[in-house]
Scaffold this active site. Structure first.
Site, PDB file in Angstrom:
ATOM      1  N   ASP A   1      64.844  44.357  36.640  1.00  0.00           N
ATOM      2  CA  ASP A   1      66.284  44.212  36.924  1.00  0.00           C
ATOM      3  C   ASP A   1      66.862  43.176  35.950  1.00  0.00           C
ATOM      4  OD1 ASP A   1      68.778  44.474  38.276  1.00  0.00           O
ATOM      5  OD2 ASP A   1      68.301  42.835  39.631  1.00  0.00           O
ATOM      6  N   SER A   2      68.166  42.983  36.055  1.00  0.00           N
ATOM      7  CA  SER A   2      68.822  41.944  35.244  1.00  0.00           C
ATOM      8  C   SER A   2      68.584  40.551  35.833  1.00  0.00           C
ATOM      9  CB  SER A   2      70.323  42.193  35.232  1.00  0.00           C
ATOM     10  OG  SER A   2      70.812  42.124  36.572  1.00  0.00           O
TER      11      SER A   2
ATOM     12  N   CYS B   1      67.599  48.581  39.403  1.00  0.00           N
ATOM     13  CA  CYS B   1      68.949  48.177  39.024  1.00  0.00           C
ATOM     14  C   CYS B   1      69.787  49.450  38.914  1.00  0.00           C
ATOM     15  CB  CYS B   1      68.885  47.461  37.685  1.00  0.00           C
ATOM     16  SG  CYS B   1      70.495  47.082  36.985  1.00  0.00           S
TER      17      CYS B   1
ATOM     18  N   GLU C   1      72.561  35.761  43.405  1.00  0.00           N
ATOM     19  CA  GLU C   1      71.716  34.915  42.535  1.00  0.00           C
ATOM     20  C   GLU C   1      71.681  33.484  43.076  1.00  0.00           C
ATOM     21  OE1 GLU C   1      70.055  35.479  39.413  1.00  0.00           O
ATOM     22  OE2 GLU C   1      70.364  37.631  39.629  1.00  0.00           O
TER      23      GLU C   1
ATOM     24  N   CYS D   1      74.175  48.235  44.405  1.00  0.00           N
ATOM     25  CA  CYS D   1      73.647  47.212  43.485  1.00  0.00           C
ATOM     26  C   CYS D   1      72.500  46.555  44.228  1.00  0.00           C
ATOM     27  CB  CYS D   1      74.729  46.188  43.149  1.00  0.00           C
ATOM     28  SG  CYS D   1      74.083  44.738  42.281  1.00  0.00           S
TER      29      CYS D   1
ATOM     30  N   HIS E   1      71.263  43.745  44.071  1.00  0.00           N
ATOM     31  CA  HIS E   1      71.489  42.355  44.505  1.00  0.00           C
ATOM     32  C   HIS E   1      72.033  42.290  45.943  1.00  0.00           C
ATOM     33  CE1 HIS E   1      71.081  41.183  40.292  1.00  0.00           C
ATOM     34  NE2 HIS E   1      71.149  39.918  40.659  1.00  0.00           N
TER      35      HIS E   1
END
Ligand code: DGL
Length: 267
Positions: free
Chosen positions: A12-13, A76, A154, A185, A187
């Protein structure tokens, strides 16, 4: 029959792929996991498509070689909606992607009004528009593309406080409108409880994590036989960071190593 341990790369990012990793590890606790995130190019939701494709291919190819990876998970949505054909063409191992769970959300909505919460890039992608056209014909699909929510996830994983007021402000256009939300997403499952709290009435919140875990299990052909994993699970980032003590605590609780830097020539 006792199966040998397989190596699974999850990419993932940022920390979002950990939500997918958790689902996969719950189902397949004995595999060897490599978790890699491209923090040098974060956020992917605002990255140019050609850069996203070349970075993903570069990092994933290196790690597939380095760890003799058996299966890759692009954890992702922003990347999966654009890089899967290239990766599948270039790699010799199966590549599983994550795309928004529009189909189950549309099917279970009573109001026939659902919300797709994703990155700014994912809500614009043709792939996403096609998913909606195919599986949510009878629904109104409202969309919010938010990089701020990605950043909030994050921060949460680094032990920082999450502002419920800010989350509620982002979701304001949907309050009292939708009865189902697609977390498009990876996240966002990490802040699922906070998202739910923004709504005064219960909404069904759907993500793709369990479906991905089932797909990984099917592709690996794993049985439920217990084997001892001798290899240590490992975590990589693409840009060295010296302030990851709090995230490393979470990673260790999840059975991953402290973050190591990939030492990419171009980062
Ligand atoms: N976790 C990612 C996704 O599923 C991308 C977040 C970002 O870097 O913008 O879309």
């Amino acid at each position: 029959m006792v199966c040998s341990v397989k190596s699974v790369l999850i990419f993932d990012s940022g920390v979002g792929g950990l939500s997918v990793y958790q689902e996969i590890r719950t189902l397949l606790p004995y595999e060897h996991y490599v978790y890699a995130f491209d923090n040098a190019a974060f956020p992917y939701g605002e990255l140019e498509e050609s850069v996203l494709i070349s970075r993903t291919l570069d990092i994933v190819s290196r790690l597939v070689l380095k760890h003799a990876v058996d299966l890759v998970v692009i954890a992702c949505n922003t990347a999966s909606t654009i890089v899967l054909p290239t990766l599948r063409e270039q790699l010799d191992v199966p590549v599983v992607g994550v795309v928004p769970a529009i189909k189950p959300a549309a099917a279970s909505s009573e109001k026939k009004v659902i919300g797709l919460l994703a990155t700014p890039a994912t809500i614009k992608r043709r792939y996403t528009q096609e998913l909606i056209a195919e599986f949510a014909k009878d629904c109104e699909v409202l969309m919010i593309g938010s990089t701020r929510l990605v950043e909030i996830a994050e921060q949460k994983m680094r032990g920082e406080l999450v502002s419920l007021v800010e989350i509620q402000q982002i979701l304001q256009p949907w309050l009292d409108r939708v009865d189902g939300i697609v977390l498009g997403c990876t996240h966002f499952p990490l802040i699922k409880d906070e998202i739910q709290l923004a709504f005064s009435t219960p909404v069904q919140i759907i993500d793709s994590g369990k479906a991905i875990a089932n797909r990984v299990k099917a592709l690996l052909g794993e049985t439920d036989q217990i084997v001892q994993n001798q290899k240590k699970n490992v975590t990589y980032n693409s840009a060295a960071s010296h302030h990851e003590a709090a995230l490393n605590v979470f990673l260790s609780e999840m059975g991953l190593s402290p973050i190591q830097n990939l030492d990419l020539p171009h980062s």
